[in-house]
Design a protein around this motif. Sequence first.
Motif, PDB file in Angstrom:
ATOM      1  N   ASP A 144       0.823  -1.210   0.000  1.00 17.64           N
ATOM      2  CA  ASP A 144       0.000   0.000   0.000  1.00 17.64           C
ATOM      3  C   ASP A 144       0.858   1.262   0.000  1.00 17.64           C
ATOM      4  O   ASP A 144       0.516   2.252  -0.645  1.00 17.64           O
ATOM      5  CB  ASP A 144      -0.969  -0.001   1.174  1.00 17.64           C
ATOM      6  N   GLU A 173       0.568   4.069  -2.821  1.00 18.13           N
ATOM      7  CA  GLU A 173       0.299   5.467  -2.457  1.00 18.13           C
ATOM      8  C   GLU A 173       1.285   6.401  -3.148  1.00 18.13           C
ATOM      9  O   GLU A 173       0.902   7.459  -3.645  1.00 18.13           O
ATOM     10  CB  GLU A 173       0.393   5.682  -0.940  1.00 18.13           C
ATOM     11  N   VAL A 198      -4.946   5.063  -1.841  1.00 19.72           N
ATOM     12  CA  VAL A 198      -5.344   3.656  -1.974  1.00 19.72           C
ATOM     13  C   VAL A 198      -6.733   3.448  -1.374  1.00 19.72           C
ATOM     14  O   VAL A 198      -7.557   2.730  -1.946  1.00 19.72           O
ATOM     15  CB  VAL A 198      -4.295   2.727  -1.314  1.00 19.72           C
ATOM     16  N   ARG A 222      -8.222  -2.169  -5.975  1.00 19.73           N
ATOM     17  CA  ARG A 222      -7.234  -2.233  -4.902  1.00 19.73           C
ATOM     18  C   ARG A 222      -6.728  -3.668  -4.742  1.00 19.73           C
ATOM     19  O   ARG A 222      -5.521  -3.902  -4.628  1.00 19.73           O
ATOM     20  CB  ARG A 222      -7.885  -1.736  -3.606  1.00 19.73           C
ATOM     21  N   ARG A 243      -2.924  -4.819  -5.429  1.00 18.82           N
ATOM     22  CA  ARG A 243      -2.168  -5.416  -4.327  1.00 18.82           C
ATOM     23  C   ARG A 243      -1.608  -6.777  -4.716  1.00 18.82           C
ATOM     24  O   ARG A 243      -0.434  -7.065  -4.494  1.00 18.82           O
ATOM     25  CB  ARG A 243      -3.055  -5.541  -3.091  1.00 18.82           C
TER      26      ARG A 243
END
Length: 142
Positions: free
Chosen positions: A64, A68, A76, A84, A88
């Motif tokens: 994350d 960002e 995020v 997301r 990830r």
Amino acid sequence: MSTPDPLIAGSQRRQVRERALGLLYEAEVKGTEMSELVAALDLPLDPYAHTLVTGTAYHLSDIDARLEELSDNWPVARMPALDRAILRMASFELSHSIDISVAVIINEAVELAHEYSTPASAGFINGILSQVALGVRPVGDG
């Protein structure tokens, strides 16, 4: 680390990633720890899907933080949950599955976005993951 068997057809690898994506999404929506979710499954999880979900969960704060940095003015937390989860999972894969090419990982993530998210998501995901790859893979690996 468990990686997909190179002899597994692309469609099977895609199914493994789809399963992992579903579990990552489910864990976030339910607010459940990944270990609890995996333990409660009725059927055993493919070894690579297990690696994807547990590895992503374990490295979540690092993933994350990188996302960002790369997603200019788009936190995020404000991203759609499915996007997301795709970002990830693919970020984890880019960082830890070095025997799988960058192109394959990004293409799979973009295809998942095409299938399960909004029309604009695929381009956004492609752009962010391309930047992730530049930061975690040697130049020319791909």
